[in-house]
Design a protein around this motif. Structure first.
Motif, PDB file in Angstrom:
ATOM      1  N   TYR A  20       0.839  -1.208   0.000  1.00  0.00           N
ATOM      2  CA  TYR A  20       0.000   0.000   0.000  1.00  0.00           C
ATOM      3  C   TYR A  20       0.871   1.253   0.000  1.00  0.00           C
ATOM      4  O   TYR A  20       0.524   2.259  -0.629  1.00  0.00           O
ATOM      5  CB  TYR A  20      -0.968  -0.008   1.195  1.00  0.00           C
ATOM      6  CG  TYR A  20      -0.357   0.264   2.550  1.00  0.00           C
ATOM      7  CD1 TYR A  20      -0.396   1.538   3.111  1.00  0.00           C
ATOM      8  CD2 TYR A  20       0.258  -0.755   3.280  1.00  0.00           C
ATOM      9  CE1 TYR A  20       0.154   1.795   4.359  1.00  0.00           C
ATOM     10  CE2 TYR A  20       0.813  -0.512   4.532  1.00  0.00           C
ATOM     11  CZ  TYR A  20       0.761   0.758   5.068  1.00  0.00           C
ATOM     12  OH  TYR A  20       1.320   1.011   6.303  1.00  0.00           O
ATOM     13  N   TYR A  32       1.072   4.092  -3.028  1.00  0.00           N
ATOM     14  CA  TYR A  32       0.801   5.494  -2.673  1.00  0.00           C
ATOM     15  C   TYR A  32       1.972   6.381  -3.098  1.00  0.00           C
ATOM     16  O   TYR A  32       1.770   7.428  -3.729  1.00  0.00           O
ATOM     17  CB  TYR A  32       0.559   5.613  -1.170  1.00  0.00           C
ATOM     18  CG  TYR A  32       0.310   7.032  -0.716  1.00  0.00           C
ATOM     19  CD1 TYR A  32      -0.964   7.598  -0.784  1.00  0.00           C
ATOM     20  CD2 TYR A  32       1.354   7.827  -0.235  1.00  0.00           C
ATOM     21  CE1 TYR A  32      -1.189   8.907  -0.377  1.00  0.00           C
ATOM     22  CE2 TYR A  32       1.135   9.132   0.170  1.00  0.00           C
ATOM     23  CZ  TYR A  32      -0.132   9.665   0.095  1.00  0.00           C
ATOM     24  OH  TYR A  32      -0.357  10.965   0.486  1.00  0.00           O
ATOM     25  N   GLU A  70      -7.696   1.244   8.017  1.00  0.00           N
ATOM     26  CA  GLU A  70      -7.689   2.201   6.908  1.00  0.00           C
ATOM     27  C   GLU A  70      -7.256   3.585   7.372  1.00  0.00           C
ATOM     28  O   GLU A  70      -6.491   4.272   6.673  1.00  0.00           O
ATOM     29  CB  GLU A  70      -9.068   2.245   6.274  1.00  0.00           C
ATOM     30  CG  GLU A  70      -9.416   0.969   5.511  1.00  0.00           C
ATOM     31  CD  GLU A  70     -10.806   1.012   4.899  1.00  0.00           C
ATOM     32  OE1 GLU A  70     -11.532   2.011   5.151  1.00  0.00           O
ATOM     33  OE2 GLU A  70     -11.161   0.074   4.168  1.00  0.00           O
ATOM     34  N   GLN A  71      -7.734   4.014   8.549  1.00  0.00           N
ATOM     35  CA  GLN A  71      -7.366   5.343   9.040  1.00  0.00           C
ATOM     36  C   GLN A  71      -5.866   5.448   9.296  1.00  0.00           C
ATOM     37  O   GLN A  71      -5.227   6.438   8.917  1.00  0.00           O
ATOM     38  CB  GLN A  71      -8.135   5.652  10.317  1.00  0.00           C
ATOM     39  CG  GLN A  71      -9.609   5.957  10.103  1.00  0.00           C
ATOM     40  CD  GLN A  71     -10.366   6.110  11.398  1.00  0.00           C
ATOM     41  OE1 GLN A  71      -9.793   5.995  12.484  1.00  0.00           O
ATOM     42  NE2 GLN A  71     -11.660   6.379  11.301  1.00  0.00           N
ATOM     43  N   LYS A 116      -3.381   3.559   8.061  1.00  0.00           N
ATOM     44  CA  LYS A 116      -2.614   3.454   6.817  1.00  0.00           C
ATOM     45  C   LYS A 116      -2.676   4.757   6.019  1.00  0.00           C
ATOM     46  O   LYS A 116      -1.657   5.260   5.532  1.00  0.00           O
ATOM     47  CB  LYS A 116      -3.118   2.287   5.974  1.00  0.00           C
ATOM     48  CG  LYS A 116      -2.721   0.905   6.497  1.00  0.00           C
ATOM     49  CD  LYS A 116      -3.230  -0.173   5.557  1.00  0.00           C
ATOM     50  CE  LYS A 116      -2.726  -1.555   5.965  1.00  0.00           C
ATOM     51  NZ  LYS A 116      -3.265  -1.997   7.262  1.00  0.00           N
ATOM     52  N   GLN A 117      -3.878   5.306   5.885  1.00  0.00           N
ATOM     53  CA  GLN A 117      -4.013   6.539   5.117  1.00  0.00           C
ATOM     54  C   GLN A 117      -3.274   7.693   5.781  1.00  0.00           C
ATOM     55  O   GLN A 117      -2.629   8.505   5.099  1.00  0.00           O
ATOM     56  CB  GLN A 117      -5.491   6.868   4.941  1.00  0.00           C
ATOM     57  CG  GLN A 117      -6.209   5.917   3.992  1.00  0.00           C
ATOM     58  CD  GLN A 117      -7.718   6.089   3.995  1.00  0.00           C
ATOM     59  OE1 GLN A 117      -8.250   6.989   4.656  1.00  0.00           O
ATOM     60  NE2 GLN A 117      -8.414   5.230   3.281  1.00  0.00           N
ATOM     61  N   GLU A 158       0.456   7.172   5.157  1.00  0.00           N
ATOM     62  CA  GLU A 158       0.794   7.529   3.778  1.00  0.00           C
ATOM     63  C   GLU A 158       1.006   9.038   3.643  1.00  0.00           C
ATOM     64  O   GLU A 158       2.062   9.488   3.164  1.00  0.00           O
ATOM     65  CB  GLU A 158      -0.335   7.088   2.836  1.00  0.00           C
ATOM     66  CG  GLU A 158      -0.466   5.596   2.649  1.00  0.00           C
ATOM     67  CD  GLU A 158      -1.745   5.208   1.918  1.00  0.00           C
ATOM     68  OE1 GLU A 158      -1.869   4.045   1.537  1.00  0.00           O
ATOM     69  OE2 GLU A 158      -2.636   6.087   1.754  1.00  0.00           O
ATOM     70  N   SER A 159       0.020   9.797   4.076  1.00  0.00           N
ATOM     71  CA  SER A 159       0.112  11.251   3.885  1.00  0.00           C
ATOM     72  C   SER A 159       1.178  11.865   4.788  1.00  0.00           C
ATOM     73  O   SER A 159       1.829  12.852   4.406  1.00  0.00           O
ATOM     74  CB  SER A 159      -1.245  11.914   4.112  1.00  0.00           C
ATOM     75  OG  SER A 159      -1.766  11.601   5.385  1.00  0.00           O
ATOM     76  N   TRP A 168      -0.593  18.539   8.319  1.00  0.00           N
ATOM     77  CA  TRP A 168      -0.952  17.136   8.539  1.00  0.00           C
ATOM     78  C   TRP A 168      -1.399  16.933   9.989  1.00  0.00           C
ATOM     79  O   TRP A 168      -2.430  16.292  10.245  1.00  0.00           O
ATOM     80  CB  TRP A 168       0.240  16.227   8.233  1.00  0.00           C
ATOM     81  CG  TRP A 168      -0.101  14.779   8.437  1.00  0.00           C
ATOM     82  CD1 TRP A 168      -0.605  13.927   7.506  1.00  0.00           C
ATOM     83  CD2 TRP A 168      -0.015  14.049   9.660  1.00  0.00           C
ATOM     84  NE1 TRP A 168      -0.841  12.688   8.079  1.00  0.00           N
ATOM     85  CE2 TRP A 168      -0.479  12.737   9.402  1.00  0.00           C
ATOM     86  CE3 TRP A 168       0.412  14.360  10.951  1.00  0.00           C
ATOM     87  CZ2 TRP A 168      -0.529  11.746  10.377  1.00  0.00           C
ATOM     88  CZ3 TRP A 168       0.362  13.380  11.937  1.00  0.00           C
ATOM     89  CH2 TRP A 168      -0.104  12.089  11.657  1.00  0.00           C
ATOM     90  N   HIS A 197      -5.186  15.653  11.577  1.00  0.00           N
ATOM     91  CA  HIS A 197      -5.258  14.299  12.132  1.00  0.00           C
ATOM     92  C   HIS A 197      -5.266  14.286  13.661  1.00  0.00           C
ATOM     93  O   HIS A 197      -4.965  13.268  14.282  1.00  0.00           O
ATOM     94  CB  HIS A 197      -4.075  13.464  11.618  1.00  0.00           C
ATOM     95  CG  HIS A 197      -4.122  13.191  10.149  1.00  0.00           C
ATOM     96  ND1 HIS A 197      -3.672  14.101   9.208  1.00  0.00           N
ATOM     97  CD2 HIS A 197      -4.591  12.128   9.448  1.00  0.00           C
ATOM     98  CE1 HIS A 197      -3.847  13.594   8.002  1.00  0.00           C
ATOM     99  NE2 HIS A 197      -4.400  12.405   8.111  1.00  0.00           N
TER     100      HIS A 197
END
Length: 303
Positions: free
Chosen positions: A66, A70, A261-262, A264-265, A268-269, A289, A293
């Motif tokens: 993943y 990305y 999912e939260q 990992k996302q 990534e960012s 960021w 978050h």
């Protein structure tokens, strides 16, 4: 050249996104050791940043795809290295010998071999047909768990064994992403090991980041000790509120789909903002960021 392109249901999407994925089965002739890799390479003109990624114990080159997808969608190449002495084959064979296999994989010889795997893979990539696509001033080492230790060694960590200092710093590495770093085995004080690191580092963990593997346990306090002990300018720490140690892998073991999912996302960012801040984009990206978050975080720190 792309005879082993990674083909999945989203292969067409990869092509449309402007990058390709390839498995390469390299062998380091100097050591007679296989070094399989997975390469994610954006297409188009101009050299791009490169992340050299090291997996955790018992995983493989396809354990964190993943991140590769990305990064490639955002113009960053990544080379995911498989360490054959500490990869998924540890789970195979006699279950009664599992603890012994993991202890051997966590020993000094394999720890050093992993760093040499990382160096060899980078050497091979830069010397080959894709070397011209890599911006050599923007090479990042990254890893999860045992791979975080490998990354720290490439970044300049120094471990003393039997009166000798092991130095495996790769001067081509100019930043590091450290996800769920365990302690360096047998050492209580991390400062002599890590204080000599002089490149920017990003540290990522969770409040529930507990390592439980045969013969070894480590809690989130160890990740915080690594962050506190590390030297260098521009170190950043993010601690997520939820997520187990394996939440950072491709597979979902103990986490809910939403948490997985939260995390990992967000990772990534965060990695993209960190890489951008290191290599000349606005440092405000990291602050932005963090602001976006806050609900996911129990701690965020930038020094």
């Amino acid at each position: 050249a792309w005879s082993h392109v990674h083909l999945r249901g989203d292969a067409v999407g990869e092509a449309q996104a402007g990058y390709r994925v390839q498995d390469l089965d390299w062998v380091d002739p100097a050591r007679g050791r296989a070094v399989p890799v997975k390469l994610f390479l954006p297409e188009g003109a101009g050299p791009v940043p490169l992340v050299v990624f090291s997996h955790g114990i018992g995983s493989a080159r396809d354990g964190y795809t993943y991140l590769g997808h990305y990064w490639a969608r955002h113009g960053i190449a990544s080379l995911h290295v498989q360490h054959v002495g500490s990869d998924r084959t540890l789970w195979e064979g006699n279950p009664f010998a599992l603890v012994a296999r993991f202890q051997r994989a966590a020993g000094d010889a394999e720890a050093i071999a992993r760093v040499r795997d990382q160096r060899f893979a980078l050497d091979r990539l830069l010397a080959g047909e894709w070397g011209a696509r890599v911006d050599r001033a923007r090479i990042v080492a990254a890893g999860h768990s045992y791979g975080a230790n490998t990354t720290l060694m490439s970044a300049g960590a120094q471990v003393v064994r039997h009166g000798h200092t092991i130095r495996l710093r790769d001067p081509r590495i100019s930043a590091a992403i450290v996800v769920s770093a365990p302690p360096f085995y047998g050492d209580e004080d991390f400062r002599p090991i890590l204080s000599g690191i002089r490149i920017p580092t990003l540290h990522v963990t969770t409040a529930d980041d507990i390592i439980r593997i045969p013969g070894f346990n480590s809690g989130v306090d160890d990740r915080l000790k690594v962050f506190d002990a590390i030297g260098g300018p521009g170190k950043v720490l993010a601690v997520y509120r939820h997520g187990t140690h394996n939440v950072f892998t491709d597979h979902r073991y103990f986490d809910s789909r939403d948490v997985s999912e939260q995390v990992k996302q967000a990772t990534e960012s965060l990695s993209l903002a960190f890489i951008g801040s290191v290599y000349g984009r606005s440092p405000a990206e990291l602050a932005q960021w963090q602001a976006g978050h806050r609900a996911l975080l129990t701690r965020y720190e930038a020094r």
